[in-house]
Enzyme design. Structure first.
Site, PDB file in Angstrom:
ATOM      1  N   ASP A 312       1.303  -2.102   4.311  1.00 57.77           N
ATOM      2  CA  ASP A 312       2.057  -1.144   5.120  1.00 57.77           C
ATOM      3  C   ASP A 312       2.851  -1.813   6.241  1.00 57.77           C
ATOM      4  OD1 ASP A 312       1.439   1.047   3.636  1.00 57.77           O
ATOM      5  OD2 ASP A 312      -0.244   1.680   4.869  1.00 57.77           O
ATOM      6  N   TYR A 396      -0.411   8.628   4.339  1.00 57.35           N
ATOM      7  CA  TYR A 396      -1.445   8.371   5.341  1.00 57.35           C
ATOM      8  C   TYR A 396      -0.872   8.305   6.750  1.00 57.35           C
ATOM      9  CZ  TYR A 396      -5.703   7.405   2.663  1.00 57.35           C
ATOM     10  OH  TYR A 396      -6.817   7.526   1.892  1.00 57.35           O
TER      11      TYR A 396
HETATM   12 NI    NI Z   1      -8.087   6.052   1.963  1.00 54.48          NI
END
Ligand code: NI
Length: 651
Positions: A312, A396
């Protein structure tokens, strides 16, 4: 500050209040872009995949008063969308010139991070592909306007025809209407391999045909969540005399702590020069702390998911996706916010308001005792300084929280929330995912964060010792079998500095000054106390194992090198493997009594639960840095009691 745009040196860095580690300002980004444009590096098709502060080397910052005399530089990753040609550029803002520029060999070194505009290009490429549309129709999906594409970084699986291409692999979800949570409706069994530069699908994998899960995941809809519960009364946090925090530019002072707050599009929050005021001594502990990488490898081996693993930071630049925080929602109490400035795809500055939250909070009991002999009953309350930010990367959301406590403890806590990545659940007995809602799978995966801790415990020369607690064998030294000893191993070279945690031995690592001791003669030290979880579980032969080499150990220790900033290397996207930490330690440099950096891998191995759906309650992970002989005794004896009745004296 003067922005001339005429080729003259720019005095942005020479303004008296600037510190060499302060984050890059809007004006500086603008000047840096102008310098590159004047040097002929910016064409219409040029995009800026990253621009950030090229920090001066540590010794330069430490040598001058307040770090004066350091040249202010930016580093930029440029990509020409017409050709895919990528370059790594350093400019001097002080001199108004390009310091260095080199082409990146993307096949060997990796591709630049995904641009924001890539998402649109990729979406169009996929929607324009007739075979992909046919695959959707085969699954009963006829309204293409409802299908959201989800590009995932390609990894280093180089299939025939992919060599040297800038790629992503694209899954899809159905969004029934604008308010619908698309993650509830994964379209499984189809993945499009896309060349981003050419803007076309190279290959379509059309495998199983599984029903698209239909149950709504709209957690903000009362039909899904139920009406708001009415059992909770308000909690308000009141600081009638204001905060104890003092913020001057990017320098933060709180109680005995001093630190500088930075921000970077790739790493997010960066802390510098963390010091503790101990009497008349300002004692350094950390020179620089950040989380320069995280990888999320998924464990579903199906033909449409085996490649799924994202870095990320290195592939998406998570700092760029920082949230603007809201008082009363994200943060309670007396809050100080700092903005963060990053750049867009065109190298233009973009300021994220209220990206960094600074506040102090009560944290329960600091210490307490009621003495059975002298009848003294004392309580002191713990408090901590919190420096945090939150970012959203795809499904997320990650919150990064640094804590500084009255007793000298430092912690990093990462809060993982948002929506799990979903799949269509093939049926009972499927081994690689949990069924989290009817027909909806939550594939197993890991979140492996890498913290880079450039330590400076009471000065630059530091060393690391691994400490285990062990029972010695029965014998003259342990005649009753009850003995406990500390087993201390000094890590002398980088090859010895790659370590795994050992919870059964209570293992921790202490970073000690090789020059300063406490009054008991023990080296001044801070202990890195891990929260143990698995390291990378993928097979050593796998592609991800080679690319996430940092994640195969809980700890690595390296000799300081300002060029070694990123756990998985400078260019992570499609990197073939071996970059970052494995290459940094390959020289097996000495790490005893010198300038050293600790790299710590941590984070949950996530077996999704039904309770993680449709939005995940915060999962926490992190580590502590605890003073270990750094002080002569409890450094928080002088914390005032919160109220008179909290310190009943002895009679
Ligand atoms: Ni997770």
């Amino acid at each position: 500050m003067t922005v001339t745009g005429t080729g003259q040196p720019v005095n942005a860095a020479q303004a008296p209040t600037r510190h060499p580690l302060d984050p890059v300002t809007e004006a500086e980004f603008t000047v840096g872009r102008e310098v590159m444009a004047r040097a002929g590096l910016v064409r219409e098709s040029t995009r800026f995949a990253y621009v950030g502060l090229e920090e001066p080397a540590k010794q330069h910052v430490l040598s001058g008063p307040g770090g004066t005399g350091c040249e202010r530089r930016l580093r930029a990753f440029l990509i020409d969308l017409a050709t895919g040609r990528s370059s790594d550029v350093v400019v001097s803002l002080d001199k108004g010139e390009v310091v260095s520029r080199r082409d990146i060999d993307c096949t060997k070194e990796g591709q630049l991070p995904i641009l924001e505009e890539d998402f649109e290009r990729i979406d169009q490429a996929v929607h324009n592909d007739a075979a992909w549309r046919a695959a959707m129709e085969k699954r009963g999906l006829t309204d293409m306007s409802k299908i959201r594409t989800c590009p995932l970084t390609a990894g280093s699986h180089v299939f025939p025809g992919e060599e040297g291409r800038r790629m992503v692999r694209v899954l899809a979800f159905v969004q029934e209407d604008e308010a619908d949570l698309a993650w509830a409706h994964p379209v499984d069994g189809v993945v499009a391999y896309v060349d981003i530069i050419e803007g076309r699908v190279l290959q379509l994998v059309d495998d199983v045909n599984l029903a698209v899960p239909v149950q709504s995941g709209n957690y903000d809809d009362e039909k899904v969540s139920g009406p708001p519960r009415t059992t909770l009364r308000p909690i308000e946090i009141s600081q009638p005399e204001g905060s104890s925090l003092r913020v001057d530019g990017h320098r933060v002072d709180w109680d005995r702590w001093t630190l500088r707050v930075g921000f970077d599009a790739r790493e997010g929050l960066v802390l510098y020069q963390v010091c503790y005021q101990d009497g008349s001594r300002q004692r350094p502990i950390i020179y620089r702390a950040s989380v320069p990488e995280m990888v999320v490898p998924y464990g579903d081996p199906s033909p449409t998911r085996f490649f799924q693993a994202y870095f990320d930071s290195g592939e998406f630049l998570l700092g760029r996706y920082a949230n603007s925080l809201e008082l009363g929602c994200d943060c309670l109490g007396e809050i100080t916010y700092l903005d963060a400035t990053v750049t867009d795809d065109y190298g233009r500055p973009r300021t994220i308001a209220n990206a960094i939250c600074l506040h102090e909070e009560d944290f329960g009991i600091l210490w307490k005792h009621t003495d059975i002999f002298n009848h003294s009953a004392q309580t002191r309350r713990q408090r901590r300084l919190v420096v945090s930010f939150f970012c959203t990367v795809g499904n997320y959301d990650y919150g990064f929280y640094w804590y500084f406590y009255l007793d000298g403890t430092i912690e990093l806590e990462i809060k993982l929330t948002g929506v799990i990545f979903t799949s269509a659940y093939p049926g009972p007995g499927y081994r690689y995912a949990t069924e989290v809602a009817p027909g909806l799978g939550g594939p197993y995966h890991q979140h492996l964060f890498s913290a880079r801790l450039d330590m400076m415990v009471d000065g630059v020369p530091n060393a690391v010792e691994e400490v285990d607690v062990e029972a010695p064998p029965l014998g003259p030294d342990n005649p009753y079998g009850n003995a406990l000893v500390r087993s201390v191993t000094r890590l002398k070279r980088e090859g010895e500095g790659r370590r795994l945690a050992a919870p059964a031995k209570g293992r921790f690592w202490q970073v000690l000054s090789t020059e300063r001791a406490n009054s008991l003669g023990q080296p001044a030290a801070y202990a890195l106390v891990p929260q143990v979880a698995p390291t990378l579980l993928a097979d050593p032969s796998s592609a991800i194992y080679g690319r996430a080499g940092f994640a195969t150990h809980h700890l690595s220790v390296t000799a300081y090198d300002p060029a070694q900033r990123y756990s998985a290397g400078d260019f992570v996207n499609q990197h073939p493997g071996g970059g970052g930490l494995p290459s940094y330690v390959s020289g097996d440099r000495a790490i005893d009594g010198t300038d050293i950096v600790l790299w710590h891998t941590f984070g949950p191995t996530h077996i999704p639960r039904p309770e993680d759906w449709p939005v995940m309650p915060v999962e926490r992970c992190g580590f502590s840095l605890k003073p270990m002989g750094f002080f002569d005794r409890n450094p928080a004896l002088d914390v005032a009691p919160p109220a008179r009745h909290c310190h009943e004296g002895s009679p």
